[in-house]
Every structure is written in structure tokens, then in C-alpha cells.
Design a protein around this motif. Structure first.
Motif, PDB file in Angstrom:
ATOM      1  N   UNK A 297       0.829  -1.208   0.000  1.00  0.00           N
ATOM      2  CA  UNK A 297       0.000   0.000   0.000  1.00  0.00           C
ATOM      3  C   UNK A 297       0.864   1.260   0.000  1.00  0.00           C
ATOM      4  N   UNK A 298       1.893   1.276   0.835  1.00  0.00           N
ATOM      5  CA  UNK A 298       2.788   2.423   0.858  1.00  0.00           C
ATOM      6  C   UNK A 298       2.206   3.611   1.608  1.00  0.00           C
ATOM      7  N   UNK A 299       3.058   4.627   1.808  1.00  0.00           N
ATOM      8  CA  UNK A 299       2.657   5.790   2.608  1.00  0.00           C
ATOM      9  C   UNK A 299       2.531   7.049   1.759  1.00  0.00           C
ATOM     10  N   UNK A 300       2.752   6.912   0.453  1.00  0.00           N
ATOM     11  CA  UNK A 300       2.803   8.085  -0.422  1.00  0.00           C
ATOM     12  C   UNK A 300       1.570   8.960  -0.357  1.00  0.00           C
ATOM     13  N   UNK A 301       0.391   8.328  -0.445  1.00  0.00           N
ATOM     14  CA  UNK A 301      -0.852   9.103  -0.478  1.00  0.00           C
ATOM     15  C   UNK A 301      -1.055   9.869   0.823  1.00  0.00           C
ATOM     16  N   UNK A 302      -0.660   9.266   1.942  1.00  0.00           N
ATOM     17  CA  UNK A 302      -0.835   9.916   3.242  1.00  0.00           C
ATOM     18  C   UNK A 302       0.129  11.094   3.392  1.00  0.00           C
ATOM     19  N   UNK A 303       1.386  10.891   2.967  1.00  0.00           N
ATOM     20  CA  UNK A 303       2.366  11.976   3.025  1.00  0.00           C
ATOM     21  C   UNK A 303       1.860  13.167   2.226  1.00  0.00           C
ATOM     22  N   UNK A 304       1.338  12.875   1.047  1.00  0.00           N
ATOM     23  CA  UNK A 304       0.835  13.938   0.181  1.00  0.00           C
ATOM     24  C   UNK A 304      -0.346  14.652   0.831  1.00  0.00           C
ATOM     25  N   UNK A 305      -1.230  13.859   1.448  1.00  0.00           N
ATOM     26  CA  UNK A 305      -2.424  14.442   2.059  1.00  0.00           C
ATOM     27  C   UNK A 305      -2.077  15.333   3.240  1.00  0.00           C
ATOM     28  N   UNK A 306      -1.053  14.946   4.005  1.00  0.00           N
ATOM     29  CA  UNK A 306      -0.687  15.737   5.182  1.00  0.00           C
ATOM     30  C   UNK A 306      -0.133  17.095   4.769  1.00  0.00           C
ATOM     31  N   UNK A 307       0.625  17.109   3.662  1.00  0.00           N
ATOM     32  CA  UNK A 307       1.170  18.369   3.160  1.00  0.00           C
ATOM     33  C   UNK A 307       1.996  19.074   4.213  1.00  0.00           C
ATOM     34  N   UNK A 308       1.707  20.368   4.431  1.00  0.00           N
ATOM     35  CA  UNK A 308       2.490  21.179   5.376  1.00  0.00           C
ATOM     36  C   UNK A 308       1.830  21.270   6.740  1.00  0.00           C
ATOM     37  N   UNK A 309       0.752  20.553   6.940  1.00  0.00           N
ATOM     38  CA  UNK A 309       0.083  20.587   8.252  1.00  0.00           C
ATOM     39  C   UNK A 309       1.006  19.982   9.312  1.00  0.00           C
ATOM     40  N   UNK A 310       0.891  20.444  10.565  1.00  0.00           N
ATOM     41  CA  UNK A 310       1.731  19.857  11.607  1.00  0.00           C
ATOM     42  C   UNK A 310       1.303  18.420  11.902  1.00  0.00           C
ATOM     43  N   UNK A 311       2.240  17.500  11.773  1.00  0.00           N
ATOM     44  CA  UNK A 311       1.930  16.085  11.974  1.00  0.00           C
ATOM     45  C   UNK A 311       3.051  15.279  11.365  1.00  0.00           C
ATOM     46  N   UNK A 312       2.884  13.983  11.321  1.00  0.00           N
ATOM     47  CA  UNK A 312       3.929  13.135  10.757  1.00  0.00           C
ATOM     48  C   UNK A 312       3.325  11.907  10.102  1.00  0.00           C
ATOM     49  N   UNK A 313       3.933  11.521   8.998  1.00  0.00           N
ATOM     50  CA  UNK A 313       3.600  10.260   8.333  1.00  0.00           C
ATOM     51  C   UNK A 313       4.923   9.559   8.059  1.00  0.00           C
ATOM     52  N   UNK A 314       5.131   8.421   8.672  1.00  0.00           N
ATOM     53  CA  UNK A 314       6.404   7.712   8.498  1.00  0.00           C
ATOM     54  C   UNK A 314       6.109   6.257   8.145  1.00  0.00           C
ATOM     55  N   UNK A 315       6.723   5.791   7.061  1.00  0.00           N
ATOM     56  CA  UNK A 315       6.545   4.389   6.680  1.00  0.00           C
ATOM     57  C   UNK A 315       7.359   3.515   7.625  1.00  0.00           C
ATOM     58  N   UNK A 316       6.672   2.717   8.432  1.00  0.00           N
ATOM     59  CA  UNK A 316       7.335   1.879   9.431  1.00  0.00           C
ATOM     60  C   UNK A 316       7.173   0.398   9.109  1.00  0.00           C
ATOM     61  N   UNK A 317       6.939   0.092   7.840  1.00  0.00           N
ATOM     62  CA  UNK A 317       6.625  -1.293   7.476  1.00  0.00           C
ATOM     63  C   UNK A 317       7.695  -2.284   7.911  1.00  0.00           C
ATOM     64  N   UNK A 318       8.958  -1.836   7.918  1.00  0.00           N
ATOM     65  CA  UNK A 318      10.029  -2.755   8.270  1.00  0.00           C
ATOM     66  C   UNK A 318      10.260  -2.809   9.780  1.00  0.00           C
TER      67      UNK A 318
END
Lengths: 101, 214
Positions: free
Chosen positions: B106-127
Motif C-alpha cells: 500500500x505504501x505511505x505516499x498518499x498519506x504523506x501527500x495528504x498531510x502536506x504542510x500541516x503539523x503532523x507526521x507520516x512515516x513508513x514503518x513497514x520494516x
């Protein structure tokens, strides 16, 4: 073994937590103005209360948040838990609650 | 440029074929450890699930953006999960911290894009973690041998997930389902603890192969 209630996660085993020492020790307004003795006082000197003691705990094995607890150092009974930043509950009301039981 | 290269790497077979799950070396032992019958319990690994660490203040614009991109609401309190274990699910880790679990790739790309510059974090932790699935009539009994959290159905039902310890191992414990043949749990240890956690579970499961000692 203490069953500690995390304000975010609820009651969990003591092994999930770490202890953080006395709570409500304020960082000095201007540390540069302190004498060595005052600085040492801030860094190393803590109350050694017999009875109710407000202390810091961190829920390492859960939500990883710091919070405060009031513990009776004689009985190890946790009298209250409250989130970091919230004011300390009045000790008198806590002891009266205990007495009423 | 770097992004382009990464895109290519994901699309070609290479890295996906080369990766090894943290429990690949125990596949045989995990299969052999299955216990059948009335007191049965089985273990299996679900490797390579997508896991994304999310941080956002509840109720903020960042949280709303993440919810929209994930298609799943963020859970609001301890133990709660949203979505479904088969599809995309979000687990509560802390007051402003969540873990999104989704099917492999699935990946984290769409979420990173959605968060944009808002304060928060999206980190792919699959491994970061691998997933173990424990199911069967004795699944809860196995977990209760080493988990101090209350797993009784009155407080820990299907769709509940908590961060706790299994033996000495910090894990995410998630009950994904309940049926006539017992509960199904997912146990998510860190990759480096996975070997120990799996061996601990296999050892805990062995006693259920023998008849119950009254």
C-alpha cells in the motif's frame, strides 16, 4: 507490584512504566543567575516525604506519555493520577477520601 | 531524481524478491508448532504488511486530511481500532499517535501527500514490525501466560488493540476476530524481537498439545 493507572491507557502493570522522580520541580527562571549551590539544589535535592508524594511516571510500554501520580510512600497506594500540565490535586482532599473509606 | 529512482525500484521485482521477513528462518518451526484439537492453537506470520506511523492532533486539519486519505477514521481512545484487519486499519498508540496497518504494497505516499504542510507526521514503518497471527480455542490462554494486560472478553473484544508486553517483549496486541473456534490475535513485535517473541509463543503453545491437567 503496583497496578498503575495511566491517564491515557488505564490500569497497567508497573513493569510497563518507568519512574521519573519528584513532580513539579520547576526549571529555574534564569539558570545563569544561580549560584553553584542553588543550581546543585535544583539538580540534585529532592524531597524525601513520608506520606503523600507527587511524582512523575512515564508509560514506556504503552502510550509513552509522561504523567504525574500521587503515591503514599508508606503504603505504596496510588492516590491519584493526572496528566502532565494539570495542577496537583489537594493532598488534604486525598487523605480525607482515604479516611472516609 | 531520487524519487524517480525509488519509484522504479518499487515497480521492478528486485527488492521485493530479495527481502526476507524477520521470521523466515522459523517458518518450519511455526508450522510444526501448530496444535490441533479442542485445545488447539496455531501461529502464522503475516509478513510485509504496510505499517505507517501517523501523528496528528485529534480534531485538527491534519487529522482530517489523514482520515480522508486513509479512508478510515482515526481511533479516539485507548484500545480502539478503526477499519478492518483485512483491509486498512488504524490502531491507537497514544493521544496523538496512530499506526495504520494495510495490505502489503500500500505504501505511505498518499498519506504523506495528504498531510502536506500541516503539523503532523507520516512515516513508513513497514520494516519496523512483523505480524504474527495466533488463533484457536487456546489462543487467549497462550497470551495470558505472559501478558499482564486484561484480555478478558468483557474488556478486550474483537477490534481491540493495545501496546503492551508479551513476556519481556514490547508488542502491539490486536484481537482481529472471534469465532466459535476461539479468538484470533495479531501480535506485532519489533523485527529484532520477532525471533524471541515467536519462540516464546511456540514454547507457550506446546502444553496445549497434551490433555489438560486437572
Amino acid at each position: 507490584m503496583i497496578l498503575l493507572e495511566c491517564p491515557y491507557c488505564g490500569p497497567r502493570d508497573e513493569t510497563e512504566y518507568h519512574y521519573g522522580g519528584q513532580a513539579h520541580v520547576a526549571y529555574p527562571e534564569d539558570p545563569n543567575q544561580l549560584t553553584d549551590q542553588e543550581w546543585a539544589q535544583y539538580l540534585f535535592y529532592r524531597d524525601n516525604t513520608k506520606g503523600l508524594f507527587a511524582e512523575r511516571w512515564v508509560h514506556t510500554g504503552g502510550c509513552r506519555r509522561w504523567f504525574n501520580a500521587v503515591r503514599d510512600t508508606v503504603t505504596y497506594e496510588i492516590k491519584a493520577v493526572y496528566r502532565a500540565g494539570e495542577p496537583r490535586p489537594d493532598f488534604d482532599s486525598l487523605t480525607q477520601e482515604g479516611a472516609a473509606k | 531524481m531520487a524519487e524517480q529512482l525509488m519509484e522504479q525500484n518499487v515497480n521492478i521485482q528486485g527488492p521485493a524478491a530479495l527481502r526476507r521477513s524477520p521470521l523466515a528462518h522459523l517458518a518450519g518451526a511455526i508450522e510444526a508448532g501448530a496444535v490441533a484439537g479442542e485445545r488447539g492453537v496455531t501461529l502464522r506470520e503475516i509478513p510485509f504488511l504496510t505499517m505507517v506511523g501517523l501523528r496528528a492532533q485529534p480534531g485538527s486539519a491534519a487529522a482530517a486530511a489523514l482520515e480522508k486519505a486513509a479512508g478510515v477514521a482515526l481511533p479516539t481512545k485507548v484500545g480502539q481500532t478503526t477499519g478492518s484487519a483485512e483491509g486498512t486499519a488504524v490502531l491507537w498508540l497514544g493521544p496523538d499517535e496512530y499506526l495504520l496497518v494495510a495490505p502489503e504494497g500500500t505504501g505511505a505516499g498518499a498519506l504523506t501527500e495528504a498531510l502536506g504542510d500541516e503539523p503532523g507526521a507520516v512515516v513508513d514503518l513497514s520494516a519496523n514490525r512483523t505480524t504474527l497471527e495466533l488463533s484457536g480455542p487456546s489462543a487467549r490462554l497462550v497470551l495470558e501466560k505472559g501478558c499482564n494486560a486484561d484480555l478478558h472478553p468483557r474488556v478486550f473484544g474483537p477490534g481491540t488493540a493495545i501496546t503492551t508486553q508479551l513476556g519481556p517483549v514490547p508488542v502491539l496486541l490486536w484481537q482481529t476476530g472471534e469465532g466459535p473456534s476461539g479468538q484470533t490475535y495479531r501480535i506485532l513485535p519489533r523485527a529484532s524481537f520477532a525471533d524471541y517473541a515467536a519462540r516464546w509463543l511456540l514454547d507457550a503453545m506446546t502444553e496445549f498439545a497434551a490433555p489438560e491437567v486437572p
